[in-house]
Scaffold this motif. Sequence first.
Motif, PDB file in Angstrom:
ATOM      1  N   UNK A 132       0.851  -1.193   0.000  1.00  0.00           N
ATOM      2  CA  UNK A 132       0.000   0.000   0.000  1.00  0.00           C
ATOM      3  C   UNK A 132       0.888   1.245   0.000  1.00  0.00           C
ATOM      4  N   UNK A 133       0.629   2.144  -0.930  1.00  0.00           N
ATOM      5  CA  UNK A 133       1.455   3.338  -1.104  1.00  0.00           C
ATOM      6  C   UNK A 133       0.675   4.590  -0.756  1.00  0.00           C
ATOM      7  N   UNK A 134       1.253   5.439   0.110  1.00  0.00           N
ATOM      8  CA  UNK A 134       0.624   6.719   0.437  1.00  0.00           C
ATOM      9  C   UNK A 134       0.862   7.685  -0.719  1.00  0.00           C
ATOM     10  N   UNK A 135      -0.216   8.125  -1.337  1.00  0.00           N
ATOM     11  CA  UNK A 135      -0.095   9.008  -2.489  1.00  0.00           C
ATOM     12  C   UNK A 135      -0.151  10.485  -2.099  1.00  0.00           C
ATOM     13  N   UNK A 136      -1.016  10.824  -1.175  1.00  0.00           N
ATOM     14  CA  UNK A 136      -1.086  12.217  -0.697  1.00  0.00           C
ATOM     15  C   UNK A 136      -1.884  12.259   0.603  1.00  0.00           C
TER      16      UNK A 136
END
Length: 338
Positions: free
Chosen positions: A90-94
């Motif tokens: 899971x990647x934090x985008x903003x």
Amino acid sequence: MVRILENKIYDITIVGAGPVGLFTATYALMRQAKTQVIESLSEVGGQVTALFPAKQIYDVPGYFKISGTDLISNLKEQTDFFKPEIHLNETVERFEKDDDGIFHIQTNQRTTLSRSIILATGVGAFEPRKLRVENAADFENKSLFYSVPDILMFKDKNVIIAGGGDSAADWTIELSKVAKKVTLVHRRDQFRALESSINKIKDLANVEILTPYMIDGLEHQNGQTQIRLKRSRTKDEYQTLLADALIVNYGFKTDSSVQKKWNLETIHNQIKVDSTQQTSIKGVYAIGDNAYQEGCVDLIACGFGQAPIAINHALETIYPEKRQPTHSTQLMKNFNIE
């Protein structure tokens, strides 16, 4: 704002599950903070797991030396006692802060809510610099490797290591203990690795150094890999070697494009923080290799020390009326330990 997929509000969201991120989760949970960890990779451990799991580490307090695998295993065991909530792949985008001071964190999978954020992302997304040979992909994870997941894979093997930095030198020394022969190949006569490491390598009976050569081609040959070496700065001077395994240590390349979207003040591509590890956005903290603080160096030990500073300041800001002990012996009284 993207639709919120959950109503739970965390006290602390830790971005990154490398060694610093894992210890941060441990201390946050010890402080009984509602905590989640978000990790873009498929497993915890960050660079240590992905790039040098079998390498010995000598600058972690309490250990004369410890392998990357054992360090992460110990950290995970410590964290697991507190039943952490870890979200992998899971990647934090903003993220944005609303009028109530709550961060709405958008990942590639959901939007989640948190009162504070601690960024322990290291150097950002990364991958090894790969061998630029046309058919290299055909050999990857068979006889061509960019990391060493298990040193015993190379027991009694003929191994070639390509690279001139500390990682190549360290692996040469470590693998010489189990491999039949190790050949260190570098495209220059001078190495970037510590001189003491190179001197040690020169004294190893089952290690050969070949310079200045670069890898020019790979071929399968009777269950082994034939590696063609081209002498640097020459037109047509070659030699070939047979090996059971080739380990390429050309370093790694990073991608900080996601971090740039977070609109945080940076210095030298690192996130600027103050003495509390807080960034240019109140409630967002950065620790470890991605944090710029004058005088701090990129060591795991530094990140470990920064974690309690960020957590304690975050919780004091979130709950100014709540006074809680910060020493582990007092904190652990809240947990049933036999």
